[in-house]
Design a protein around this motif. Structure first.
Motif, short mmCIF file in Angstrom:
data_model
loop_
_atom_site.label_atom_id
_atom_site.label_comp_id
_atom_site.label_asym_id
_atom_site.label_seq_id
_atom_site.Cartn_x
_atom_site.Cartn_y
_atom_site.Cartn_z
N PHE A 75 0.82 -1.21 0.00
CA PHE A 75 0.00 0.00 0.00
C PHE A 75 0.85 1.27 0.00
CE2 PHE A 75 -2.57 -3.39 1.94
CZ PHE A 75 -3.52 -3.48 0.95
N GLN A 86 -8.78 12.19 -1.62
CA GLN A 86 -10.23 12.18 -1.45
C GLN A 86 -10.94 12.38 -2.79
OE1 GLN A 86 -11.35 15.00 1.55
NE2 GLN A 86 -13.51 14.56 1.28
N GLY A 113 -11.22 9.37 -4.82
CA GLY A 113 -12.00 8.30 -4.22
C GLY A 113 -11.27 7.47 -3.20
N LEU A 114 -10.02 7.87 -2.88
CA LEU A 114 -9.24 7.13 -1.89
C LEU A 114 -9.41 7.83 -0.54
CD1 LEU A 114 -7.04 5.09 -1.06
CD2 LEU A 114 -5.35 6.73 -1.82
N GLU A 142 -0.84 4.29 -1.76
CA GLU A 142 -1.93 4.92 -1.02
C GLU A 142 -1.40 5.68 0.20
OE1 GLU A 142 -1.92 1.75 -2.14
OE2 GLU A 142 -3.32 2.05 -3.79
N LEU A 173 0.28 8.88 -1.18
CA LEU A 173 -0.65 9.91 -1.65
C LEU A 173 -1.42 10.55 -0.50
CD1 LEU A 173 -2.05 11.52 -3.77
CD2 LEU A 173 -3.48 9.57 -4.34
N LEU A 222 -9.62 6.00 5.85
CA LEU A 222 -9.44 4.56 5.77
C LEU A 222 -7.95 4.21 5.89
CD1 LEU A 222 -10.77 1.77 5.06
CD2 LEU A 222 -10.11 2.25 2.70
N VAL A 223 -7.11 4.95 5.15
CA VAL A 223 -5.67 4.68 5.18
C VAL A 223 -5.12 4.97 6.57
CG1 VAL A 223 -3.44 5.36 4.22
CG2 VAL A 223 -5.44 5.13 2.72
N LEU A 251 -6.25 15.79 0.32
CA LEU A 251 -7.38 16.34 -0.43
C LEU A 251 -7.48 15.69 -1.81
CD1 LEU A 251 -9.55 18.65 -0.36
CD2 LEU A 251 -7.92 19.99 -1.69
N SER A 309 -0.47 10.84 2.48
CA SER A 309 0.45 11.63 3.31
C SER A 309 0.77 12.95 2.65
CB SER A 309 1.76 10.88 3.55
OG SER A 309 1.54 9.62 4.13
#
Lengths: 271, 253
Positions: free
Chosen positions: A151, A166, A169-170, A154, A157, A174-175, A163, A159
């Motif tokens: 991951f 988001q 769509g990530l 993810e 990105l 959640l991360v 914005l 970190s």
């Protein structure tokens, strides 16, 4: 060379060295994200909130890891619930929950006569790791390193630019929760090595030293790992020959590495 | 064109509705929590596919709010907003958004090339790594925005204008069809202004749809097809003598 090989004749030293190396790898790699995402405070807090879980598990003869994980996850949930409406800032919520949980752990400990066993939780007992502990530590190391590799995109990105994550769509939340979960696991094995009070040192100090030496993420992880594993082994040797606390010796070795890097940079860096 | 096996977001990638405009707003109201008046109060807009439209107005007029709502960053209080005929957020990969003030951690250890590559992530989704096609797309936009020589620098080592170009490069690397650009020319150097103008011209040749929030009225006629004038969250009639172009707001034919 006998000073190097003598300690290796003891089975407890072999296990301890292996455990120190595995804990070092785990703490150093995830520690880079802890430092970059400014999560140092929550890392320390997670280590402290785990204490009552450990004590309760010890008193009832349950799995220490299970108790620690339950306490860690419960605290993480309560913290995010308290901070959810912004009536309380997150760092304030962390401060309230972690000190409360830590006090609860100390209170539970003080009801017991065999305080000495429990004090190992505060300061670690790497010289007493069992083969089951070792298996567990290896499992967590594998899981954390594999998750960070799989991951990486993810984590990177969310970190750098939560914005933008988001927008595509990530979910940054959640991360963040996944990272907190991995951090809770890491802290539980870190406690085996250096105890509740000093675990955050293994997360932060090697990564902070690495951040001074490189601005590439993989290289930072490599340097942090070298510092943490080197300090783990060095600290254990110091503890063997000078009969001092192994946890404190490991942490001080990390601190010394950071100090050397800091000084070298201050002297060598062009003004 | 998006082939993520495990796409980000639960909605996945919904195909566009045939014949729908790129962006359509009907009586949209948006309010920030705790604010006394809504930031957008009954604004309507229709941006056909391929059009370049400017949102013009002073600070606080609602330009940024409209772009954020279209990027699915703000919920609507009332009204309707459609992106290619779907609700905002139904097709992340088709929409690129360049915020006015980013919340980027410029000290994070990532290179300019790495940052621009994050524009490809929406096409990759979970577990897939950037491949040669992604690397080519990134190299192309770095070249287009004059950043090739700076590609291996850590992002904090760029000037303000170069940082703005890096963010525009990421938006382009996404290969979106609708680009929402919030004040792309605010406080940037002359070189960046010239490059951004070239980029807009290229996007027009490629048939991409562009919505730009701006207070730079000077070049509207040459760069845009239509303009929406906003003040205090409402559409205003164009100031006398101002550029109108194709009507895009409430009073369109």
């Amino acid at each position: 060379m006998s000073w190097l090989f003598d300690p290796l004749q003891h089975a407890f030293m072999q296990s301890a060295l292996l455990a120190a190396a595995l804990v070092g790898v785990t703490c150093a790699t995830i520690g880079v994200y802890v430092v970059l995402r400014r999560m140092a405070f929550i890392g320390d807090a997670l280590a402290h909130t785990i204490l009552p879980g450990l004590v309760v598990a010890y008193l009832f003869g349950w799995s220490l890891l299970g108790g620690a994980l339950a306490a860690g996850l419960a605290s993480a949930l309560v913290i995010s619930w308290l901070a959810r409406r912004e009536a309380i800032r997150e760092d304030t919520a962390i401060g309230i929950v972690f000190t409360g949980m830590f006090a609860l752990g100390v209170l539970l400990m003080s009801t017991q006569r065999s305080f000495r066993d429990l004090s190992q939780m505060l300061f670690g007992n790497i010289l007493g790791v069992t083969s089951i502990d070792l298996l567990l530590i290896a499992g967590v190391a594998l899981l954390v390193v594999a998750a960070l590799a799989l991951f990486h995109k993810e984590l990177e990105l969310t970190s750098v630019d939560p914005l933008y994550a988001q927008i595509v769509g990530l979910s940054p939340d959640l991360v963040r929760y996944a990272l907190l979960f991995l951090l809770a696991l890491t802290v539980v094995v870190g406690i085996q090595a250096v105890g509740v009070v000093l675990t955050s040192a293994l997360l932060i100090t090697p990564a902070a030293a690495a951040a001074l030496l490189s601005n590439r993420l993989p290289r930072m992880m490599l340097i942090a790992t070298l510092v943490a594993v080197g300090s783990g082994v060095g600290g254990l040797y110091a503890s063997y020959y000078f009969n001092v606390s192994s946890g404190a010796a490991i942490v001080l070795a990390c601190t010394a590495c950071f100090g050397v890097v800091w000084l070298a940079r201050a002297v060598l860096a062009p003004r | 064109m998006t082939d993520a096996r495990f796409p980000y977001g639960r909605k996945g990638h919904v195909p566009p509705v045939m014949g729908a405009p790129a962006l359509e707003a009907r009586a949209v109201c948006v309010a920030y929590p705790g604010a006394s008046r809504p930031a957008l109060d009954g604004v309507s807009l229709c941006v056909p596919v391929g059009a370049h439209v400017a949102l013009v107005g002073p600070n606080g007029s609602g330009k940024s709010t409209l772009l954020k709502a279209a990027a699915n960053l703000l919920p609507l209080r009332s009204g309707e907003l459609r992106v290619y005929g779907n609700p905002p957020g139904a097709c992340h990969h088709r929409v690129a958004y360049l915020p006015q003030r980013s919340r980027i951690d410029w000290r994070f250890p990532i290179t300019v090339r790495g940052l621009v590559t994050t524009g490809r992530y929406v096409h990759l989704g979970w577990l897939r790594r950037p491949g040669p096609r992604d690397d080519d797309a990134v190299a192309d936009v770095l070249d287009l925005l004059g950043l090739s020589a700076l590609a291996e620098r850590q992002i904090g080592q760029l000037s303000g204008g170069q940082q703005q170009r890096a963010l525009l490069a990421r938006a382009l690397a996404q290969e979106a069809d609708l680009l929402l650009l919030d004040e792309p020319l605010n406080a940037v150097d002359a070189e960046t202004r010239a490059i951004v103008a070239d980029v807009l011209a290229k996007l027009r040749r490629q048939g991409k749809t562009v919505v730009v929030a701006t207070h730079d009225l000077g070049r509207l006629e040459s760069d845009f097809d239509g303009a929406l004038y906003l003040t205090a969250g409402r559409e205003m009639p164009p100031p006398p003598g101002a550029f109108v172009g194709v009507p895009v707001g409430q009073h369109r034919a």
